[in-house]
Design an enzyme around this catalytic site. Structure first.
Site, short mmCIF file in Angstrom:
data_model
loop_
_atom_site.label_atom_id
_atom_site.label_comp_id
_atom_site.label_asym_id
_atom_site.label_seq_id
_atom_site.Cartn_x
_atom_site.Cartn_y
_atom_site.Cartn_z
N LYS A 44 17.33 127.85 52.20
CA LYS A 44 16.88 128.24 53.54
C LYS A 44 17.82 127.73 54.63
CE LYS A 44 12.95 125.27 52.97
NZ LYS A 44 13.36 123.88 52.77
N LYS A 86 25.64 118.42 50.05
CA LYS A 86 25.26 118.46 51.47
C LYS A 86 26.24 117.71 52.34
CE LYS A 86 20.50 119.81 51.35
NZ LYS A 86 19.18 119.76 51.91
N LYS A 111 22.58 128.36 44.74
CA LYS A 111 21.14 128.66 44.86
C LYS A 111 20.79 129.25 46.23
CE LYS A 111 18.97 124.60 46.76
NZ LYS A 111 17.73 123.89 46.94
P1 ATP Z 1 17.49 123.25 51.97
O1 ATP Z 1 18.20 124.54 51.91
O2 ATP Z 1 17.15 122.82 53.33
O3 ATP Z 1 18.14 122.19 51.15
P2 ATP Z 1 15.72 124.28 50.03
O4 ATP Z 1 15.54 125.71 50.33
O5 ATP Z 1 16.57 123.87 48.92
O6 ATP Z 1 16.12 123.49 51.33
P3 ATP Z 1 13.59 122.40 49.66
O7 ATP Z 1 12.61 122.19 50.71
O8 ATP Z 1 14.63 121.37 49.52
O9 ATP Z 1 14.27 123.80 49.85
O10 ATP Z 1 12.91 122.66 48.28
C1 ATP Z 1 11.56 122.95 48.08
C2 ATP Z 1 11.30 123.33 46.64
O11 ATP Z 1 11.80 124.63 46.39
C3 ATP Z 1 11.93 122.42 45.60
O12 ATP Z 1 11.02 122.24 44.54
C4 ATP Z 1 13.12 123.17 45.14
O13 ATP Z 1 13.47 122.84 43.82
C5 ATP Z 1 12.62 124.59 45.22
N1 ATP Z 1 13.71 125.52 45.45
C6 ATP Z 1 14.49 125.59 46.54
N2 ATP Z 1 15.38 126.59 46.44
C7 ATP Z 1 15.15 127.17 45.24
C8 ATP Z 1 15.75 128.26 44.55
N3 ATP Z 1 16.75 128.93 45.07
N4 ATP Z 1 15.27 128.59 43.34
C9 ATP Z 1 14.24 127.90 42.81
N5 ATP Z 1 13.63 126.87 43.40
C10 ATP Z 1 14.08 126.50 44.60
#
Ligand code: ATP
Ligand code: LTN
Length: 332
Positions: free
Chosen positions: A200, A114, A197
């Site tokens: 969002k 990040k 990955k």
């Molecule tokens: P950001 O993109 O803002 O970092 P994020 O989409 O990674 O956010 P978080 O809110 O940080 O989402 O994560 C929420 C949950 O969703 C966590 O348990 C994370 O491990 C899971 N998660 C996020 N993205 C994935 C993905 N691509 N595949 C599986 N699990 C995910």
């Protein structure tokens, strides 16, 4: 609730939830709600570790809460709340900051990833100490299990280290939590770069499917998804784009990935993409209807988060008081 093991987890209102959040974590949360005493949080304090427009944060916080309920979490069974409503998170986080090391925080891969995306003058101390706030979230509730996606494993390890360090320095204070990561498909990848990955906060909206995406958008994004030039459907690490599509199909239909791959032998990528899009559209349809309904009923959402904050605070304050006493703070 007495006697049930405890669960804590959270998601950041950094945008609307993606298919990755749903398949990687939220579906598990729903599956666990009957068996455990669950605390599920919208972690708005984590969301401001990178720049955020206040009006977007407010909107996303409501949306994430609506997404939780629409995906099947029952506010009468689980505690749903907003992190900033329970000030014990900030208070414990400060204390734990003083038991966490610069070196170990610098090794966190999420921080490294990040911070690379930010201008080097804009990397905040909050982004650096993000895992400590996450440790505070979990340890306040004496959680036994933390259901997250694979990308959060390292943060769970540092949480365990901080808890053990504190317990060793003083006396048994925190339950040392275990990660709960589904072993089949723990990571849904970006549709535009299948080596990273699905996230969002990606700047390319074709990289992710939002739970709120309309059917046409879902079909279009899958159609444009990046695959490879081999032209043969295999479930293999050499074909990460195809592997990701198979994983998504498999997670939703509960058909083993290898079986999905053999069903598409000789059928070409376009057909696979169309079919994956259709199962996603169908899976999300009832969820979207509930999200629309909930977002039109803000009063209900407010009732849910107020009730949740009350329940969460009652548990959190017990741990906080214990910790304050152990480190030597004088009670007021
Ligand atoms: P950001 O993109 O803002 O970092 P994020 O989409 O990674 O956010 P978080 O809110 O940080 O989402 O994560 C929420 C949950 O969703 C966590 O348990 C994370 O491990 C899971 N998660 C996020 N993205 C994935 C993905 N691509 N595949 C599986 N699990 C995910
Ligand atoms: N860092 C997590 C979100 C999060 C979290 C938590 C998850 C904040 N606090 C406590 C589990 C338990 C992420 O998913 N990026």
């Amino acid at each position: 609730m007495e006697g049930k093991k405890k669960i804590f987890s959270g998601m950041q209102p950094s945008g609307s939830l993606t298919l990755g959040n749903y398949l990687g974590a939220l579906k598990n949360w729903v599956a666990l709600q009957d068996e455990y005493d669950c605390y599920y949080c919208v972690v708005d304090m984590h969301a401001i570790t990178v720049p955020k427009e206040p009006k977007d944060l407010r909107k996303n916080t409501y949306e994430v809460l609506a997404n939780y309920i629409a995906a099947g979490l029952d506010p009468d069974k689980v505690t749903l709340f907003i992190q900033s409503h329970v000030s014990a998170h900030a208070e414990l986080s400060w204390i734990l900051n003083c038991f966490s090391y610069y070196g170990e925080l610098g090794r966190m891969t999420q921080f490294k990833d990040k911070s690379k995306k930010q201008d080097s003058n804009a990397i905040t101390a909050g982004l650096f100490t993000y895992p400590v706030l996450m440790a505070a979230d979990i340890l306040l509730y004496q959680a036994d299990l933390v259901p997250v996606g694979e990308d959060q494993r390292q943060h769970l390890e540092i949480t365990r280290d901080i808890a053990q360090r504190f317990n060793n320095r003083f006396s048994e204070t925190f339950t040392v939590p275990e990660p709960y990561i589904s072993t089949d498909v723990a990571k849904i990848m970006s549709l535009q770069d299948p080596e990273s990955k699905m996230s969002k906060s990606d700047t390319n909206e074709n990289a992710y499917i939002l739970l709120t995406d309309k059917p046409d958008a879902i079909r279009r994004k899958f159609k444009r998804s990046v695959t490879d030039s081999l032209g043969v459907v295999n479930y293999s690490d050499d074909q990460p784009g195809i592997k990701n599509l198979i994983n998504i199909y498999s997670k939703i239909t509960n058909i083993k990935p290898e079986t999905v791959a053999s069903n598409y032998e000789g059928k070409g990528y376009a057909r696979l993409k169309e079919d994956v899009a259709e199962v996603v559209v169908e899976e999300l349809k009832p969820i979207q209807e509930r999200i629309d309904y909930l977002l039109k009923n803000k009063d209900y959402l407010e009732e849910v988060y107020r009730m949740g904050a009350g329940k969460a605070e009652a548990t959190a304050i017990k741990t906080l008081r214990k910790v304050q006493k152990k480190v030597g703070f004088i009670p007021r």
